[in-house]
Design a protein around this motif. Structure first.
Motif, PDB file in Angstrom:
ATOM      1  N   UNK A  53       4.422   3.906  -4.379  1.00 16.47           N
ATOM      2  CA  UNK A  53       3.641   3.968  -5.620  1.00 16.47           C
ATOM      3  C   UNK A  53       4.490   3.524  -6.803  1.00 16.47           C
ATOM      4  N   UNK A  54       5.737   3.961  -6.828  1.00 15.23           N
ATOM      5  CA  UNK A  54       6.635   3.629  -7.937  1.00 15.23           C
ATOM      6  C   UNK A  54       6.897   2.127  -7.994  1.00 15.23           C
ATOM      7  N   UNK A  55       6.875   1.467  -6.843  1.00 19.14           N
ATOM      8  CA  UNK A  55       7.088   0.018  -6.796  1.00 19.14           C
ATOM      9  C   UNK A  55       5.971  -0.731  -7.520  1.00 19.14           C
ATOM     10  N   UNK A  56       4.815  -0.099  -7.681  1.00 18.93           N
ATOM     11  CA  UNK A  56       3.692  -0.720  -8.398  1.00 18.93           C
ATOM     12  C   UNK A  56       3.875  -0.684  -9.907  1.00 18.93           C
ATOM     13  N   UNK A  57       4.699   0.223 -10.387  1.00 22.00           N
ATOM     14  CA  UNK A  57       4.934   0.374 -11.819  1.00 22.00           C
ATOM     15  C   UNK A  57       5.522   1.737 -12.088  1.00 22.00           C
ATOM     16  N   UNK A  70       1.669  10.493  -5.570  1.00 20.53           N
ATOM     17  CA  UNK A  70       1.168   9.765  -4.422  1.00 20.53           C
ATOM     18  C   UNK A  70       0.107  10.557  -3.691  1.00 20.53           C
ATOM     19  N   UNK A  71      -0.680   9.834  -2.920  1.00 22.14           N
ATOM     20  CA  UNK A  71      -1.678  10.444  -2.036  1.00 22.14           C
ATOM     21  C   UNK A  71      -1.073  10.449  -0.641  1.00 22.14           C
ATOM     22  N   UNK A  72      -1.040  11.606  -0.043  1.00 23.06           N
ATOM     23  CA  UNK A  72      -0.287  11.809   1.185  1.00 23.06           C
ATOM     24  C   UNK A  72      -1.206  12.165   2.349  1.00 23.06           C
TER      25      UNK A  72
END
Length: 159
Positions: A53-57, A70-72
């Protein structure tokens, strides 16, 4: 659900003070490690989803605060971990300020709108300078929880 804080989303021993980490990746890994026993999901699974998720922004939104999330898969309920760092780290935040307060927000994979509502609640609280300042000043996990809970603040708004 009350709108001014997110204290009711905290479960178990999920507040950690003065944690030493040396960067963003280490912070996410530390949050995942502490969330795993609360969430009942492996730390590696949590970390992988949050790093993706962090890689998206960047989830560092300003004023020294970040909400990695995040959705886990396999998670049964919204899970939060609050961490105050011993010293601020470069997080690539939107305002370029170093981060010293992080709230990990994990939601079940199918959470949909509930994930977004929880994210909005945490964001609102961390944008409140009084709450953020009280979180930074807290000497114990109980004091930090009280900073988030803010019953007096809610009572004032209701009047």
């Amino acid at each position: 659900m009350n709108g001014g804080d997110f204290a009711d989303l905290l479960r178990g021993l999920s507040i950690f003070l003065d944690v030493e980490v040396d960067g963003k990746a280490a912070l996410i890994d530390a949050l995942a490690a502490r969330a795993a026993p609360i969430a009942g999901v492996a730390a590696e699974v949590i970390a992988a989803h949050v790093h993706a998720r962090e890689a998206l922004g960047s989830t560092g939104f300003g004023q020294g605060a970040a909400i990695p999330h995040g959705r886990i898969p396999g998670l049964e309920a919204v899970t939060l971990v609050v961490m105050r760092l011993a010293r601020p780290i470069d997080y690539g935040a939107l305002d370029d300020e170093p981060v010293d307060v992080a709230v990990l927000l994990l939601s079940p994979e199918e959470a949909g709108a509930n994930h977004l509502k929880a994210l909005a609640r945490v964001s609102r609280a961390l944008r409140n300078p009084q709450i953020l300042s009280a979180m930074r000043a807290a000497e114990t996990a109980d004091e930090l929880f009280e900073a988030i809970d803010r019953p007096a603040l809610r009572a004032t708004r209701a009047a």
